[in-house]
Design an enzyme around this catalytic site. Structure first.
Site, PDB file in Angstrom:
ATOM      1  N   CYS A  99       0.845  -1.210   0.000  1.00 16.76           N
ATOM      2  CA  CYS A  99       0.000   0.000   0.000  1.00 16.76           C
ATOM      3  C   CYS A  99       0.872   1.248   0.000  1.00 16.76           C
ATOM      4  O   CYS A  99       1.743   1.404   0.856  1.00 16.76           O
ATOM      5  CB  CYS A  99      -0.901  -0.002   1.227  1.00 16.76           C
ATOM      6  N   CYS A 140      -1.005   6.436   6.668  1.00 15.81           N
ATOM      7  CA  CYS A 140      -2.399   6.127   7.021  1.00 15.81           C
ATOM      8  C   CYS A 140      -2.456   5.326   8.323  1.00 15.81           C
ATOM      9  O   CYS A 140      -1.651   4.447   8.549  1.00 15.81           O
ATOM     10  CB  CYS A 140      -3.029   5.316   5.890  1.00 15.81           C
ATOM     11  N   CYS A 190      -4.218   0.690   8.781  1.00 11.96           N
ATOM     12  CA  CYS A 190      -3.546  -0.601   9.017  1.00 11.96           C
ATOM     13  C   CYS A 190      -2.298  -0.359   9.861  1.00 11.96           C
ATOM     14  O   CYS A 190      -1.660   0.674   9.743  1.00 11.96           O
ATOM     15  CB  CYS A 190      -3.107  -1.234   7.698  1.00 11.96           C
ATOM     16  N   CYS A 194     -14.345  -8.733  20.278  1.00 13.84           N
ATOM     17  CA  CYS A 194     -13.430  -8.033  19.366  1.00 13.84           C
ATOM     18  C   CYS A 194     -12.347  -7.298  20.153  1.00 13.84           C
ATOM     19  O   CYS A 194     -11.583  -6.531  19.580  1.00 13.84           O
ATOM     20  CB  CYS A 194     -14.201  -7.084  18.454  1.00 13.84           C
TER      21      CYS A 194
HETATM   22  C1  SAM Z   1     -19.786  -6.646  18.147  1.00 13.34           C
HETATM   23  S1  SAM Z   1     -21.435  -6.233  17.732  1.00 13.34           S
HETATM   24  C2  SAM Z   1     -22.144  -7.817  17.544  1.00 13.34           C
HETATM   25  C3  SAM Z   1     -23.355  -7.907  16.671  1.00 13.34           C
HETATM   26  C4  SAM Z   1     -23.774  -9.292  16.190  1.00 13.34           C
HETATM   27  N1  SAM Z   1     -23.687 -10.300  17.210  1.00 13.34           N
HETATM   28  C5  SAM Z   1     -23.016  -9.699  14.946  1.00 13.34           C
HETATM   29  O1  SAM Z   1     -22.303 -10.703  14.965  1.00 13.34           O
HETATM   30  O2  SAM Z   1     -23.149  -9.021  13.929  1.00 13.34           O
HETATM   31  C6  SAM Z   1     -22.009  -5.626  19.238  1.00 13.34           C
HETATM   32  C7  SAM Z   1     -23.442  -5.155  19.213  1.00 13.34           C
HETATM   33  O3  SAM Z   1     -23.803  -4.739  20.533  1.00 13.34           O
HETATM   34  C8  SAM Z   1     -24.674  -3.638  20.439  1.00 13.34           C
HETATM   35  N2  SAM Z   1     -24.647  -2.957  21.765  1.00 13.34           N
HETATM   36  C9  SAM Z   1     -23.776  -2.044  22.201  1.00 13.34           C
HETATM   37  N3  SAM Z   1     -24.049  -1.706  23.481  1.00 13.34           N
HETATM   38  C10 SAM Z   1     -25.120  -2.444  23.847  1.00 13.34           C
HETATM   39  C11 SAM Z   1     -25.877  -2.552  25.047  1.00 13.34           C
HETATM   40  N4  SAM Z   1     -25.561  -1.828  26.113  1.00 13.34           N
HETATM   41  N5  SAM Z   1     -26.910  -3.393  25.082  1.00 13.34           N
HETATM   42  C12 SAM Z   1     -27.234  -4.138  23.996  1.00 13.34           C
HETATM   43  N6  SAM Z   1     -26.563  -4.076  22.807  1.00 13.34           N
HETATM   44  C13 SAM Z   1     -25.511  -3.244  22.755  1.00 13.34           C
HETATM   45  C14 SAM Z   1     -24.138  -2.852  19.266  1.00 13.34           C
HETATM   46  O4  SAM Z   1     -25.116  -1.983  18.748  1.00 13.34           O
HETATM   47  C15 SAM Z   1     -23.738  -3.971  18.307  1.00 13.34           C
HETATM   48  O5  SAM Z   1     -24.792  -4.304  17.445  1.00 13.34           O
END
Ligand code: SAM
Length: 452
Positions: free
Chosen positions: A75, A81, A84, A410
């Protein structure tokens, strides 16, 4: 301890570790020095630029002997940037590093000793893998800049292409920039909170080739938007052009309101055989190839028999819930974003899935509420945002006495913190599987199985 380095002096250093932002770490007479651009195995000549009580920062001046894992990044923006961080490390070694990051966090933060962490599941072709891009727009020295923030700053590296984003983005960047210049559209200035266009967001369906462009504006409408749409329609697969209204003085990219100015308010894509309609606001995993592997691991770890009631906390638009629905008796998903829950319900119908139910609300409020009402689950899936789970979510899940908990994370540091709580409550750590959802970056996804 006497500090063995002096600012503005040069030193030779062997890099033996990598920090959380991808920076090299080495020691000079036992004193820790962080070196941007260094990787384990490098022997470097560095200039000390900052000295603190317990550590110092060095600037890489010369690579005396490169690590055997050092490669030349392809890249052209890589050095500037901030998108990454480890593209200069051979991909196989990136996977080893991610496994080590997970292990270190479990040991250091979770206090979990002797844990076995599996090899990171990687990609066959770790490029152009993202289905979602968010480009800030700003007035730069030489015109409009659209790209990514440079490392640790709000300066934008103006880019024409990106090796981890879908190729369509190259066309979008050019079209939006030409549109701004031709029609003299103002761009947002975060200091004085004036100007219209703030960000450009794109989403791609990897199996459908559907494409969405969302323009985030500090205002209610976008003048001359018909000309922008006309150009964007030339992009193969364009299904949706959205305006997102964000008039707040905030770092949060998206506002709550969207207006569809062309096509549908969503695009479609598949994970396995489940079809999803994905709107601008809802969370969808960014690497669809790896998402399939991740969700398949959820099924493998849970060993569903078909009799389980499953609780999917932080369910987004129900992607895990709908993926596992055919293996279980019922699944109940909880998620904070209302639009994601609307998507989840629509997606359940779309796939003719009848054993999945969803509720919008904060997990820390909904989970104790439903437990009070008598809800329990045989298996709980947790997939929280970076900050991990609230304490009362962990406690209520434990009270529900599920026989298995599958935790998808994550952020290995909050994962380690939360696992410590589950282990103290009597759960056993069975499996820890890192999955590389984000090649070339230091981020790592981990899936963990806890049993009673
Ligand atoms: C890492 S994502 C996982 C989404 C899903 N399991 C997927 O695999 O696509 C985390 C999710 O938690 C939601 N979230 C964040 N804070 C939250 C809360 N306090 N209560 C419920 N959901 C929440 C976010 O909006 C997001 O959709």
């Amino acid at each position: 301890m006497e500090i063995p380095v002096i600012k503005n002096e040069n030193y030779k250093i062997i890099i033996d570790d990598l920090g959380s932002r991808g920076e090299g770490i080495g020691k000079i007479e036992g004193f820790t020095v962080f070196v941007e651009g260094g990787i384990p195995g490098d022997i470097l000549n560095i200039l000390i630029v900052k000295v603190k009580k317990n550590y110092a920062y060095g600037k890489l001046m010369e690579i005396i002997t490169p690590s055997k894992n050092r490669i030349t990044p392809t890249c052209k923006y890589y050095k500037r940037c901030g998108g990454c961080q480890i593209q200069h490390i051979d991909y196989k070694e990136q996977l080893n590093i991610k496994r080590k990051i997970v292990l270190d966090n479990l040991e250091r933060i979770g206090g979990i000793k002797g844990v076995s962490v599996s090899e990171t599941i990687g990609m066959d072709y770790p490029y152009y893998y993202r289905n979602k891009a968010q480009f800030p727009v700003k007035k730069g020295k030489n015109g409009i800049d659209i790209g990514f923030y440079s490392l640790r700053s709000h300066d934008i590296v103006d880019i024409e292409c990106c090796e981890i984003q879908h190729k369509n983005n190259e066309k979008v960047l050019k079209i939006v920039k030409d549109f701004i210049n031709k029609y003299n559209i103002s761009v947002y200035d975060e200091v004085c909170h004036k100007g219209l266009i703030r960000h450009v967001l794109t989403k791609t369906g990897f199996t459908t080739n559907d494409f969405m462009v969302c323009i985030i504006i500090n205002g209610k409408s976008l003048p001359k938007s018909e000309f922008l749409v006309k150009e964007l329609k030339k992009i193969d697969g364009l299904k949706s052009v959205i305006l997102n209204i964000n008039t707040e003085k905030t770092n949060v990219i998206l506002g709550e309101r969207c207006k569809t100015i062309y096509g549908n308010p969503y695009i479609t894509d598949y994970i396995g055989d489940i079809k999803f309609e994905i709107s601008a606001l809802s969370f969808f995993q960014v690497n669809p190839v790896q998402t399939y592997k991740l969700y398949s691991k959820v099924v493998e770890f849970a060993e569903f028999t078909g009799n389980e009631n499953v609780l999917d906390i932080y369910c987004g638009l129900g992607s895990i819930s709908l993926f596992i629905a055919k293996y279980v008796k019922s699944v109940f998903g909880v998620e904070i974003v209302e639009q994601a829950i609307e998507d989840a319900k629509r997606n359940a119908k779309l796939n003719n899935i009848q054993n999945a139910k969803f509720k919008a609300g904060k997990a820390e409020e909904v989970i104790p509420e439903i437990y009070e009402e008598g809800f329990t689950a045989d298996i709980v899936i947790l997939d929280p945002p970076r900050k991990g789970c609230e304490k009362n979510v962990i406690q209520t899940v434990v009270n529900m006495k599920p026989k298995k908990i599958v935790y998808v994370s994550c952020d290995p540091s909050t994962l380690a913190r939360d696992l410590k709580d589950f282990l103290q409550c009597g759960y056993r750590l069975e499996n820890v599987q890192p999955v590389d959802m984000f090649p070339s970056t230091v981020h790592v996804e981990t899936i963990v199985l806890l049993t009673t």
